[in-house]
Enzyme design. Structure first.
Site: not given
Length: 347
Positions: A80, A149
């Site tokens: 990321e 998540h």
């Protein structure tokens, strides 16, 4: 109404001969916005993990790699920090990158690039450079994806000067706000709730933009104003319907963008009803609704309040994996009904 998650095939066709009456899913609306932005501007390109042939973790990018090619729909390594860093560089070089992060939680791996680079470069260089970058990320709980998540991190981004923050609650807003975000010369974070991807709704054909910083009044009422974001907007609407059956009418405000915030619409609704119930999925501690509560308290609406400002938030705990605990950790429709009823009947 819900449908199955869209396949990686072409965007579904309208079910009506009148394009104004067509209904598509939230995920399809996002894909349609991406396609229209890419068709209109060759500088727009996508990058993220598994957004190519796989079609994205939630099937959003679908067939775009087949339509626009691998140069403009770029599968990236699992990094990321590298993905957002590459996007910042591309934006500085004149491109208009749209980043997809598989889960909003993973932005933690890229916060240096988001908070210290994308958000600050325009200011630090005295306006000589801009970072027209859009970062899309699935957000929120409800899919059994557990603590790493399932977070709602909008306050992280809203706290950082230089970032704009968007939370579309309907399919039409998912398209219109994303198109406006791509147009914007500044970095925009678009948080798409995972539970909304399958939801269907009317979406105008064509490239209609919804201006950033313009709230939506989803419902009008007299007894209280409910301000809700993301998936909580639909829950607030359902709660308002149940409340109406019990003689309580609620105005429901969807800010749509947290930064810039349409403060005037919220203040007006609170002043008109005299009560405010602020609903968010994120934990209460330092949540965004505390900012809205403070702005109400600092405004002319304060003098019209007939009851304390109330916040209804997720619990201050990591999101559990067990379905029953996951539901209990964030506000549900009965919670909104109960809190609104107490607010109206006790004051």
């Amino acid at each position: 109404m819900t449908t199955t998650l869209p396949s990686t095939g072409p965007t579904s066709q309208p079910s009506s001969d009148d394009p104004a009456e067509r209904s598509i899913t939230y995920a399809e609306a996002v894909r349609e916005a991406l396609a229209e932005a890419m068709q209109a501007d060759s500088r727009v390109f996508l990058l993220g993990e598994d957004i190519g042939v796989y079609g994205g973790a939630f099937g959003v990018t679908g067939d775009l790699v087949h339509r626009f090619g691998e140069d403009r729909v770029r599968d990236t390594p699992i990094s990321e920090l590298g993905i957002v860093g590459a996007a910042v560089g591309a934006a500085l070089a004149g491109m208009r990158p749209v980043v997809e992060i598989q889960f909003s939680d993973f932005t933690a791996q890229a916060m240096d690039q988001i908070a210290n680079q994308a958000a600050k470069i325009h200011f630090m260089l005295g306006g000589a450079a801009r970072v027209p970058l859009v970062l899309r990320a699935p957000s929120g709980s409800g899919t059994g994806a557990a603590a790493q998540h399932s977070q709602s991190l909008e306050t992280w981004f809203a706290h950082i000067p230089g970032l704009k923050v968007v939370m579309p609650a309907t399919a039409a807003d998912a398209k219109g706000l994303l198109l406006a975000a791509v147009d914007d010369p500044n970095p925009v974070i678009v948080l798409e709730h995972k539970l909304l991807y399958k939801q269907t709704g009317p979406v105008p054909a064509g490239a209609d933009r919804i201006p950033l910083g313009q709230a939506a009044v989803r419902r009008q009422g007299q007894d209280l104003a409910i301000v809700a974001t993301g998936v909580m907007v639909a829950r607030a609407m359902e709660a308002a319907q149940q409340l109406a059956e019990d003689g309580i009418t609620a105005t429901v405000i969807d800010p749509r963008t947290l930064v810039p915030l349409d403060e005037a619409t919220i203040i007006s609704a609170v002043a008109a009803t005299g009560r405010a119930l602020l609903v968010q999925e994120a934990p209460q501690n330092c949540g965004y609704m505390a900012e809205i509560a403070a702005r109400i308290a600092d405004s002319e609406a304060f003098g019209y309040l007939r009851a304390p400002i109330r916040r209804l938030s997720g619990l201050d705990v990591p999101v559990p994996y067990a379905p029953q605990l996951e539901r209990a950790a964030v506000p549900q429709v009965p919670d909104i009904v109960a809190e609104a009823t107490r607010l109206v009947r006790s004051w």
